[in-house]
Design a protein around this motif. Structure first.
Motif, PDB file in Angstrom:
ATOM      1  N   ALA A 182     -37.193 -46.408 -15.074  1.00 52.55           N
ATOM      2  CA  ALA A 182     -36.123 -45.916 -16.172  1.00 52.55           C
ATOM      3  C   ALA A 182     -35.957 -44.510 -16.160  1.00 52.55           C
ATOM      4  N   PHE A 183     -36.695 -43.702 -15.531  1.00 55.40           N
ATOM      5  CA  PHE A 183     -36.748 -42.286 -15.474  1.00 55.40           C
ATOM      6  C   PHE A 183     -35.120 -41.994 -15.005  1.00 55.40           C
ATOM      7  N   ALA A 184     -34.723 -40.583 -15.555  1.00 56.52           N
ATOM      8  CA  ALA A 184     -33.463 -40.423 -15.219  1.00 56.52           C
ATOM      9  C   ALA A 184     -33.015 -40.098 -13.907  1.00 56.52           C
ATOM     10  N   ASP A 185     -34.172 -39.732 -13.097  1.00 61.24           N
ATOM     11  CA  ASP A 185     -33.704 -39.851 -11.565  1.00 61.24           C
ATOM     12  C   ASP A 185     -33.904 -40.946 -10.857  1.00 61.24           C
ATOM     13  N   ALA A 186     -33.895 -42.019 -11.410  1.00 58.49           N
ATOM     14  CA  ALA A 186     -34.120 -43.405 -10.831  1.00 58.49           C
ATOM     15  C   ALA A 186     -32.652 -44.152 -11.231  1.00 58.49           C
ATOM     16  N   GLN A 187     -33.167 -45.484 -11.283  1.00 62.95           N
ATOM     17  CA  GLN A 187     -32.019 -46.487 -11.983  1.00 62.95           C
ATOM     18  C   GLN A 187     -30.875 -46.509 -10.904  1.00 62.95           C
ATOM     19  N   ARG A 188     -31.231 -46.263  -9.644  1.00 57.14           N
ATOM     20  CA  ARG A 188     -29.966 -46.124  -8.734  1.00 57.14           C
ATOM     21  C   ARG A 188     -30.619 -46.880  -7.220  1.00 57.14           C
ATOM     22  N   ILE A 189     -29.405 -46.667  -6.212  1.00 52.72           N
ATOM     23  CA  ILE A 189     -29.403 -46.938  -4.807  1.00 52.72           C
ATOM     24  C   ILE A 189     -29.302 -45.984  -4.162  1.00 52.72           C
ATOM     25  N   VAL A 190     -30.232 -45.530  -3.355  1.00 54.16           N
ATOM     26  CA  VAL A 190     -30.258 -44.586  -2.187  1.00 54.16           C
ATOM     27  C   VAL A 190     -29.902 -44.882  -1.119  1.00 54.16           C
ATOM     28  N   HIS A 191     -29.073 -44.072  -0.205  1.00 52.66           N
ATOM     29  CA  HIS A 191     -28.330 -44.502   1.061  1.00 52.66           C
ATOM     30  C   HIS A 191     -29.062 -43.436   2.154  1.00 52.66           C
ATOM     31  N   PHE A 192     -29.572 -44.254   3.200  1.00 51.54           N
ATOM     32  CA  PHE A 192     -30.094 -43.594   4.337  1.00 51.54           C
ATOM     33  C   PHE A 192     -29.341 -44.133   5.492  1.00 51.54           C
ATOM     34  N   GLY A 193     -29.112 -42.770   6.493  1.00 53.45           N
ATOM     35  CA  GLY A 193     -28.648 -43.189   7.727  1.00 53.45           C
ATOM     36  C   GLY A 193     -29.528 -43.888   8.764  1.00 53.45           C
ATOM     37  N   PRO A 194     -29.249 -43.938   9.859  1.00 47.11           N
ATOM     38  CA  PRO A 194     -30.007 -44.452  11.189  1.00 47.11           C
ATOM     39  C   PRO A 194     -31.269 -43.838  11.203  1.00 47.11           C
ATOM     40  N   ASN A 195     -32.154 -44.314  11.390  1.00 42.68           N
ATOM     41  CA  ASN A 195     -33.648 -43.754  11.728  1.00 42.68           C
ATOM     42  C   ASN A 195     -34.217 -43.131  10.489  1.00 42.68           C
ATOM     43  N   GLY A 196     -33.620 -43.230   9.090  1.00 39.45           N
ATOM     44  CA  GLY A 196     -33.928 -43.024   7.829  1.00 39.45           C
ATOM     45  C   GLY A 196     -33.729 -41.680   7.443  1.00 39.45           C
ATOM     46  N   GLY A 239     -31.199 -38.655   5.752  1.00 36.36           N
ATOM     47  CA  GLY A 239     -30.262 -38.480   4.685  1.00 36.36           C
ATOM     48  C   GLY A 239     -31.262 -38.858   3.487  1.00 36.36           C
ATOM     49  N   GLY A 240     -30.303 -39.318   2.409  1.00 36.83           N
ATOM     50  CA  GLY A 240     -31.228 -39.854   1.170  1.00 36.83           C
ATOM     51  C   GLY A 240     -30.121 -39.319   0.175  1.00 36.83           C
ATOM     52  N   THR A 241     -29.071 -39.985  -0.022  1.00 40.83           N
ATOM     53  CA  THR A 241     -27.885 -40.036  -0.856  1.00 40.83           C
ATOM     54  C   THR A 241     -27.710 -40.683  -2.020  1.00 40.83           C
ATOM     55  N   THR A 242     -27.458 -40.526  -3.262  1.00 42.18           N
ATOM     56  CA  THR A 242     -27.224 -41.620  -4.108  1.00 42.18           C
ATOM     57  C   THR A 242     -25.999 -42.346  -3.723  1.00 42.18           C
ATOM     58  N   PHE A 243     -26.343 -43.857  -3.653  1.00 40.23           N
ATOM     59  CA  PHE A 243     -24.841 -44.665  -3.398  1.00 40.23           C
ATOM     60  C   PHE A 243     -24.264 -45.245  -4.614  1.00 40.23           C
ATOM     61  N   ALA A 244     -25.295 -45.703  -5.322  1.00 38.53           N
ATOM     62  CA  ALA A 244     -24.825 -46.604  -6.608  1.00 38.53           C
ATOM     63  C   ALA A 244     -25.907 -46.316  -7.838  1.00 38.53           C
ATOM     64  N   THR A 245     -25.448 -46.290  -8.863  1.00 30.68           N
ATOM     65  CA  THR A 245     -26.239 -45.712 -10.086  1.00 30.68           C
ATOM     66  C   THR A 245     -25.607 -46.521 -11.090  1.00 30.68           C
ATOM     67  N   GLY A 246     -26.366 -46.196 -12.542  1.00 32.71           N
ATOM     68  CA  GLY A 246     -26.024 -46.934 -13.501  1.00 32.71           C
ATOM     69  C   GLY A 246     -26.673 -48.163 -13.928  1.00 32.71           C
ATOM     70  N   PHE A 247     -27.528 -48.782 -13.134  1.00 36.83           N
ATOM     71  CA  PHE A 247     -28.250 -50.158 -13.439  1.00 36.83           C
ATOM     72  C   PHE A 247     -29.269 -49.545 -14.658  1.00 36.83           C
ATOM     73  N   ALA A 248     -30.095 -50.868 -15.001  1.00 38.68           N
ATOM     74  CA  ALA A 248     -31.315 -50.863 -15.589  1.00 38.68           C
ATOM     75  C   ALA A 248     -32.381 -50.549 -15.007  1.00 38.68           C
ATOM     76  N   ALA A 249     -32.955 -51.541 -14.102  1.00 38.73           N
ATOM     77  CA  ALA A 249     -33.892 -51.371 -13.407  1.00 38.73           C
ATOM     78  C   ALA A 249     -33.615 -52.140 -11.948  1.00 38.73           C
ATOM     79  N   PRO A 250     -32.751 -51.579 -11.069  1.00 34.80           N
ATOM     80  CA  PRO A 250     -32.536 -52.423  -9.694  1.00 34.80           C
ATOM     81  C   PRO A 250     -33.814 -52.470  -8.925  1.00 34.80           C
ATOM     82  N   ILE A 251     -34.346 -53.616  -8.442  1.00 30.77           N
ATOM     83  CA  ILE A 251     -35.304 -53.957  -7.950  1.00 30.77           C
ATOM     84  C   ILE A 251     -35.396 -54.510  -6.548  1.00 30.77           C
ATOM     85  N   ASP A 252     -34.172 -55.106  -6.181  1.00 28.81           N
ATOM     86  CA  ASP A 252     -34.058 -55.460  -4.573  1.00 28.81           C
ATOM     87  C   ASP A 252     -32.693 -55.344  -4.176  1.00 28.81           C
ATOM     88  N   VAL A 253     -32.443 -55.420  -2.941  1.00 28.89           N
ATOM     89  CA  VAL A 253     -30.960 -55.304  -2.486  1.00 28.89           C
ATOM     90  C   VAL A 253     -31.181 -56.029  -1.141  1.00 28.89           C
TER      91      VAL A 253
END
Length: 458
Positions: A401-415, A417-431
């Motif tokens: 629940a830290f302000a820098d979390a609660q989100r889904i991070v996107h990576f390109g091939p081979n890992g 990048g590292g860009t926020t793709f979706a946010t606004g959840f409470a505690a996203p745990i799996d995808v």
């Protein structure tokens, strides 16, 4: 039970667990970027009580199979001959016809401002699915739908089955099956904290990682197989339970049919618990990724030095990737492109009480660093074609629940990048990815399962 009572119970439970990531904290402020600030979680019942007659999402639950176990003793070996995959296992798409591995581009989204509701001064009520759909932010061209909410359940893992339906593991010990209308019922009960579920390709076998018994220093966990309504143990004797959600987690399979499971460490930085910081002798199965034969249970270590690899993904070329929770003293959490046989760092961190790296040991550099205590958990590799240019790209959840979390991070091939793709959840745990190519997200704190879809016309 009144909402305030629910909140007090959750507050006490989470403070007891909060010393060890990845537990989301409850309190005290909303949007500070300071590493030690946390955001309040939505209400989430953790005492097993219920103040309504309806705990089944609006319908009568089906009869529940009894969790039985027929153990198969594992044989731990350094090397073994892989068993060929069943003949009905789907043949991987030939490399020549696969979509090109490119880095998807989009404008990163930002965490929405907190807004009061009748249940919280920061979040919508758990049952207000339209408000949660509005709160979750995704890039242009994508849309969000809250497809179901598992009432009073803390979700841990997602997997689509051979029947095309969604299976959801919950911390309380039940695996649920969700139909296309969002109605759900128990598929299997009687487990202890299942945190990884995966269907073995071409079979009716659901592989599950769960605990056998709880003990902070000497707990035990397993990888089992659910088939025909029964559970049998494939691999037992796995270490677990240093902290909340430490143990074996995600399970994936390669194109030859071999399985891989991430297993957490028994301590924070390699110490014997309660010893005054004396270094422990590592358990042969802890803090890394294990490769196993899904027919015999034979095991070998595949990669070392991962403190708690909750999420493991495998791309179209059989390369593995893992999220990893950093130690409690506050360095960044991590994302790794896994090197077979490589050592990825645990327990040789740089801190006043950490142990020195053995002479001659080379450590694999971290691929990407997440904010400290953001608690990366589940991840998946996108091998569908609904999202444009996303083939072999990856998604990872940040649970806390830290302000820098609660989100889904996107990576390109081979890992990359590292860009926020979706946010606004409470505690996203799996995808995970559906057969149609939608991205499904499980939220631990609310019990909601979200679906993210792409529509170029939106």
């Amino acid at each position: 039970m009144k909402p305030t009572t629910h909140f007090i119970i959750l507050l006490l439970a989470l403070f007891a667990l909060a010393a060890c990531s990845p537990t989301p904290l409850v309190t005290p402020t909303a949007v500070s970027t300071a590493p030690d600030q946390t955001a309040e979680q939505p209400l989430s019942t953790v005492d097993g009580t219920d103040d309504s007659d309806d705990t089944s999402g609006g319908f009568q639950l089906a009869s529940q199979p009894t969790a039985t176990s027929t153990p198969i003793p594992p044989t731990a070996t350094a090397t073994f001959t892989p068993t060929p995959a069943p003949t009905d296992t789907p043949v991987p798409t030939p490399t020549a016809t696969r979509p090109p591995a490119v880095m998807a581009t989009f404008t990163a989204v930002e965490q929405p401002p907190y807004a009061a509701s009748d249940c919280s001064d920061k979040y919508p009520c758990n049952e207000d699915l339209p408000a949660w759909e509005e709160r979750v932010q995704v890039p242009d061209g994508f849309s969000v739908q809250a497809v179901t909410r598992l009432v009073d359940e803390q979700l841990t893992s997602l997997a689509f089955g051979p029947d095309g339906q969604l299976y959801v593991a919950a911390q309380g010990g039940t695996i649920f099956v969700v139909d296309e209308d969002g109605q759900y019922e128990p598929f299997f009960t009687g487990l202890t904290a299942p945190t990884g579920i995966t269907w073995r390709p071409g079979t009716e076998q659901l592989f599950v990682s769960s605990r056998l018994f709880e003990d902070n220093a000497n707990g035990e966990a397993q990888v089992g197989i659910i088939e025909n309504g029964r559970l049998r143990t494939l691999i037992d004797g796995l270490p677990c339970c240093y902290a909340f959600m430490h143990g074996p987690h995600a399970i994936v399979f390669d194109q030859a049919g071999m399985g891989y499971v991430g297993v957490g460490a028994k301590a924070d930085h390699g110490e014997i618990l309660g010893s005054g910081n004396q270094q422990a002798e590592p358990h042969p199965y802890e803090a890394g990724i294990l490769k196993f034969d899904p027919d015999t249970g034979q095991v070998e270590r595949f990669a070392d030095g991962l403190r708690n690899p909750y999420g493991v993904g495998i791309d179209s070329q059989d390369n593995l990737y893992a999220t990893d929770n950093g130690p409690d003293f506050g360095p960044p959490d991590e994302f790794h492109a896994i090197v077979p046989g490589g050592h990825h760092g645990y327990p040789y961190y740089d801190c006043a009480v950490c142990f020195p790296k053995p002479e001659g040991l080379e450590l694999i550099p971290t691929t990407f660093e997440f904010p400290p205590h953001s608690s990366p958990t589940g991840m998946t590799v996108y091998l569908a074609d609904q999202f444009p240019d996303f083939y072999d790209n990856m998604f990872a959840t940040l649970w806390s629940a830290f302000a820098d979390a609660q989100r889904i991070v996107h990576f390109g091939p081979n890992g990359t990048g590292g860009t926020t793709f979706a946010t606004g959840f409470a505690a996203p745990i799996d995808v995970t990815v559906s057969p149609a190519g939608d991205l499904y997200v499980a939220d631990w704190a609310t019990g909601i399962v979200f679906k993210i879809s792409y529509d170029a016309n939106e």
